[in-house]
Design a protein around this motif. Structure first.
Motif: not given
Length: 282
Positions: A70-74, A176-177, A182-188, A191-195
């Motif tokens: 996520h950080e790399a793409v952001s 997923w990241a 790419a959609l602009g969702l925050s890292k926090e 992570r939560f949605l993935h779990l």
């Protein structure tokens, strides 16, 4: 991105009808039941125990990759030097993908992860791109938004091409990241949605395996799953792989890096294909 937009993206990504292929995977639950581990205790307890152990291990093994990808793409946002950044970002994603491939201990989990991963990239290209009726879509800053969308679309297309050429596996946490960044969702929230989706897919599999009913699954999702997801998301929020910052002297891969914490789950998942009859592919 404002909170309302992120909340709307969360609603879209949590839709059970998204074509991501997750409905064909049980993450080892089918094998867990077939080997008799759920036979001696009530169904609700055994299901909750499995979700707890699976979430704990998956969070520790997958969230570091979600964080770094996520950080790399952001970081990829400067249009003027896109080609340089694009190649660098692709190399970082491929390195993360390769490390996850090496850390995934059984072929069944690898197979399911790769199937769902490439499905997410296809979802971005075909499901989240702007429709032809774009004149009806209101934009606050069309030029900036279109520029960012073009950058992300090119990244996703290039990464998909690498996967099709079999130059990188395309595992679920990395893809997923890529999708959420790419959609602009925050890292926090990523992570939560993935779990949450991991836990929800386990409950869905449990319903299909007829160990619990749909109402019981909803009860667990409402009351038992939330604290488990919150606890793991909080505990693993600072975990990384070390690939993005290899010179960080403070990084300890044993403490701060990915790890598999539930060996029994890995063994049961690896034995999935040995079952006489199966509903799921993992």
């Amino acid at each position: 991105m404002d909170d309302d937009t992120q909340a709307y993206i969360l609603l879209l990504l949590s839709d059970g009808n998204l074509p991501t292929g997750s409905f064909v995977a049980s993450a080892g639950l089918e094998s867990y039941i077939a080997h008799g581990f759920a036979a001696s205790i009530p169904a609700l307890d055994s299901t909750t125990n499995f979700i707890r152990d699976s979430l704990s291990s998956y969070a520790r093994s997958a969230l570091p990759f979600v964080h770094d990808a996520h950080e790399a793409v952001s970081r990829l946002g400067n249009w003027e030097i896109l080609d340089d950044y694009l190649e660098s970002t692709l190399n970082q994603l491929k390195a993360l993908d390769e490390l996850y491939e090496n850390m995934t201990l059984n072929h069944v989990t690898r197979r399911a992860s790769k199937t769902q991963g490439v499905a997410l990239l296809t979802l971005y290209s075909r499901g989240f791109s702007k429709p032809l009726l774009s004149q009806y879509v209101t934009q606050t800053d069309p030029s900036m938004e279109e520029q960012r969308d073009a950058v992300m679309a090119k990244l996703v297309d290039c990464f998909k091409l690498e996967i099709r050429r079999e130059e990188t596996p395309g595992h679920l946490p990395v893809c997923w990241a890529v999708l959420t960044a790419a959609l602009g969702l925050s890292k926090e929230r990523t992570r939560f949605l993935h779990l949450f989706l991991h836990a929800r897919s386990l409950l869905s599999a449990s319903v299909r395996l007829n160990t619990i009913g749909p109402y019981a699954a909803q009860q667990l999702l409402s009351h038992a799953v939330r604290p488990l997801v919150q606890a793991e998301a909080t505990k693993c929020r600072d975990l990384k792989t070390g690939i993005l910052s290899p010179s960080d002297a403070d990084f300890n891969d044993t403490v701060d890096g990915p790890a598999v914490t539930w060996p029994l789950g890995e063994i049961l998942a690896a034995r999935h294909d040995l079952q006489h009859s199966r509903i799921f592919n993992s």
